[in-house]
Design an enzyme around this catalytic site. Structure first.
Site, PDB file in Angstrom:
ATOM      1  NE  ARG A 104       8.746   4.212   5.359  1.00  0.00           N
ATOM      2  CZ  ARG A 104       7.642   4.221   5.511  1.00  0.00           C
ATOM      3  NH1 ARG A 104       6.846   4.558   6.607  1.00  0.00           N
ATOM      4  NH2 ARG A 104       6.793   4.030   4.561  1.00  0.00           N
ATOM      5  CB  SER A 161       5.762   7.554   7.489  1.00  0.00           C
ATOM      6  OG  SER A 161       4.506   7.457   7.104  1.00  0.00           O
ATOM      7  CG  ASP A 203      -1.992   9.312   5.871  1.00  0.00           C
ATOM      8  OD1 ASP A 203      -2.842   8.139   5.350  1.00  0.00           O
ATOM      9  OD2 ASP A 203      -0.861   8.932   6.252  1.00  0.00           O
TER      10      ASP A 203
HETATM   11  C1  S3P Z   1       2.248   4.980   5.008  1.00  0.00           C
HETATM   12  C2  S3P Z   1       1.842   5.089   3.831  1.00  0.00           C
HETATM   13  C3  S3P Z   1       0.388   5.439   3.444  1.00  0.00           C
HETATM   14  C4  S3P Z   1      -0.445   6.159   4.460  1.00  0.00           C
HETATM   15  C5  S3P Z   1       0.019   5.547   5.947  1.00  0.00           C
HETATM   16  C6  S3P Z   1       1.284   5.610   6.275  1.00  0.00           C
HETATM   17  C7  S3P Z   1       3.712   4.795   5.309  1.00  0.00           C
HETATM   18  O1  S3P Z   1      -0.281   4.298   2.965  1.00  0.00           O
HETATM   19  O2  S3P Z   1      -1.786   6.226   4.428  1.00  0.00           O
HETATM   20  O3  S3P Z   1      -0.701   6.216   7.070  1.00  0.00           O
HETATM   21  O4  S3P Z   1       4.201   5.176   6.459  1.00  0.00           O
HETATM   22  O5  S3P Z   1       4.299   4.359   4.408  1.00  0.00           O
HETATM   23  P1  S3P Z   1      -0.158   3.652   1.495  1.00  0.00           P
HETATM   24  O6  S3P Z   1       1.345   3.584   1.286  1.00  0.00           O
HETATM   25  O7  S3P Z   1      -0.722   2.197   1.756  1.00  0.00           O
HETATM   26  O8  S3P Z   1      -0.923   4.360   0.894  1.00  0.00           O
END
Ligand code: S3P
Length: 463
Positions: free
Chosen positions: A27, A23, A320
């Site tokens: 970003r 994540s 996750d």
């Molecule tokens: C993520 C948010 C989650 C997660 C994904 C990564 C992110 O999804 O399941 O692997 O980086 O913001 P959701 O926000 O759709 O639940």
């Protein structure tokens, strides 16, 4: 198609270092690409998903230099030079691969650009619901078109002339929150997102890192439009979602102990520690850095696990990790209930159906519900042929289950692991004796040209 063949494990390494947080890597590249100037990102996760984000930002005008690579993992350090928030129109369709995060967050940025971009991806991505971003971005003034009722990819996004909104998230999703906040950078005034339940806050923390002003008031996060991120070097901690596989492997192994180094300990992501503690595992963490994104080491001591209930506000925090927590449940005494997790049905695959199917193949009784499942743990797992359903977290969760099963567990279709954890096979092999390795080390593709980058061996890099 790659497979992994696992037998009961014979070895627990004392320490392990997992690759960078997915994540945060996405970003960091996006904010750096919107900044004016050069940002060096170290600890970057060179997974297929994050490489898609790099290629996308490059297609939109950012310059990318690859600086350092770890053998068998990929390039972990890069410099991104951005030219401010007005991006260049891409000349081609942008390929988001398997990555929902690339698609949804990029859609927020593209909503602010005065041109049309098409975002496409693989078969799994093309099934995932994009209405959840099309609706708010449409309310802000962008035109987001996709396929069918769920507005699936390929998506066509025509941006420009946005106005600020206050958006109540209908689903607890950090991706949707982030898409609206990123679009908010392009809308005069204050754009706010109201969260039903707190979700991961990496976008907010990275906005602070890149000098973007935002505020939180209770369950509402707001950003002011018209700001340009300020280039600032950043170091990405290890991904707790990758650490989770080894945490569960050792938590369920009486007498075992492992320390996982330099993992992100952002409280919106550490729910896995709380759940494992509730199940009776011994887990301790020690914070080594507490500014920006907190990080530190996690030590897990193995023992007997007990069943638990996983539901309510912890769900977005462990979303996750639910496949590997389902494996922990199969190894625990009693019936574990996972509820309030219907979002699992719209991940890379339907993770409720995939987990239930594969646990049953290993002899575990499972009752499936619309929003979760009940898992009866405690019986000896049986080796089986496992279908990853093309989903990286299903493949890895069941490789761990295989470490506890009688006989051989064969996980089919494991190429998907490189979506989030390049080097997983190599780390898994450390749990087995030489000559009994579970997996061949895959040759990485989709990677940038290697010319002129310093390559460190995995051992040197871990030091
Ligand atoms: C993520 C948010 C989650 C997660 C994904 C990564 C992110 O999804 O399941 O692997 O980086 O913001 P959701 O926000 O759709 O639940």
């Amino acid at each position: 198609m790659a497979t992994i063949k696992v037998r009961k494990f014979k070895n627990i390494p004392a320490e392990i270092t997992v690759p960078g947080d997915k994540s945060i890597s996405h970003r960091a590249v996006m904010f750096a690409g919107l900044a004016n100037g050069r940002t060096v990102i170290s600890g970057f996760l060179p997974s297929e998903d994050c490489i898609c984000t790099v290629h996308a930002m490059e297609a939109l005008g950012a310059e990318i230099e690859w600086l350092e690579e770890i053998e068998g993992i990929g390039p972990v350090k890069l410099a991104v030079t951005g030219h401010g928030t007005q991006l260049k129109a891409p000349t081609k369709v942008i390929d988001c691969g398997n990555s929902g995060t690339t698609t949804r967050l990029l859609a927020g940025i593209l909503a602010g650009q005065p041109f049309t971009t098409v975002l496409a991806g693989d078969e799994s991505l093309s099934r995932r619901p994009m209405r959840r971003i099309a609706d708010p971005l449409g309310l802000m003034g962008a035109k987001v078109e996709g396929q069918g009722e769920k507005i699936c990819a390929p998506l066509s996004i025509t941006g420009g002339d946005l106005h600020a909104i206050t958006y109540h998230l209908p689903v607890a999703s950090a991706q949707v929150k982030s898409a609206v906040l990123l679009a908010g950078l392009f809308a005069p005034g204050k754009t706010s997102v109201v969260e039903p339940v707190a979700t991961r806050n990496h976008t907010e923390r990275l906005m602070s890192h890149f000098g973007v002003k935002w505020l939180r008031d209770g369950d509402t996060v707001s950003v002011y439009g018209g700001q340009t991120p300020r280039a600032e070097d950043i170091s990405v901690p290890g991904d707790i979602s990758s650490a989770a596989f080894w945490m569960v492997a050792v938590a369920a192994m009486p007498g075992g102990q492992i320390t996982i180094n330099n993992v992100g300990l952002n409280p919106t992501r550490t729910g896995i520690i709380d759940v494992l503690l509730k199940m009776g595992a011994q887990v301790t963490d020690s914070m080594t850095k507490n500014d920006g994104e907190p990080q530190g080491n996690i030590t897990v001591k193995g023992g007997d696990l007990n069943a638990t209930v996983i539901g309510g506000s912890v769900i977005p925090n462990v979303i996750d990790e639910l496949p590997i927590l389902a494996v922990a449940a199969a190894l625990a005494r009693g019936k574990t209930l996972i509820k309030d997790a219907s979002e699992l049905r719209v991940k890379e695959t339907d993770r409720i159906a995939a987990v239930a199917d594969n646990l049953r193949r290993m002899g575990v009784p499972v009752v499936e519900f619309d929003d979760g499942m009940e898992i009866e743990g405690g019986a000896q797992l049986k080796g089986a042929v496992i279908d990853s359903y093309g989903d990286h977290r299903i493949a890895m969760a069941f490789a761990i289950a295989g470490l506890f099963a009688e006989g051989t567990t064969t996980i089919e279709n494991t190429d998907c692991i490189s979506t989030s954890y390049p080097g997983f096979e190599r780390d898994l092999n450390r749990f087995l004796l030489p000559g009994h390795e579970a997996a061949a080390i895959p040759v990485l593709d989709r990677m940038p040209r290697r010319m002129g980058i310093e390559t460190l061996s995995a051992e040197d890099a871990a030091e």
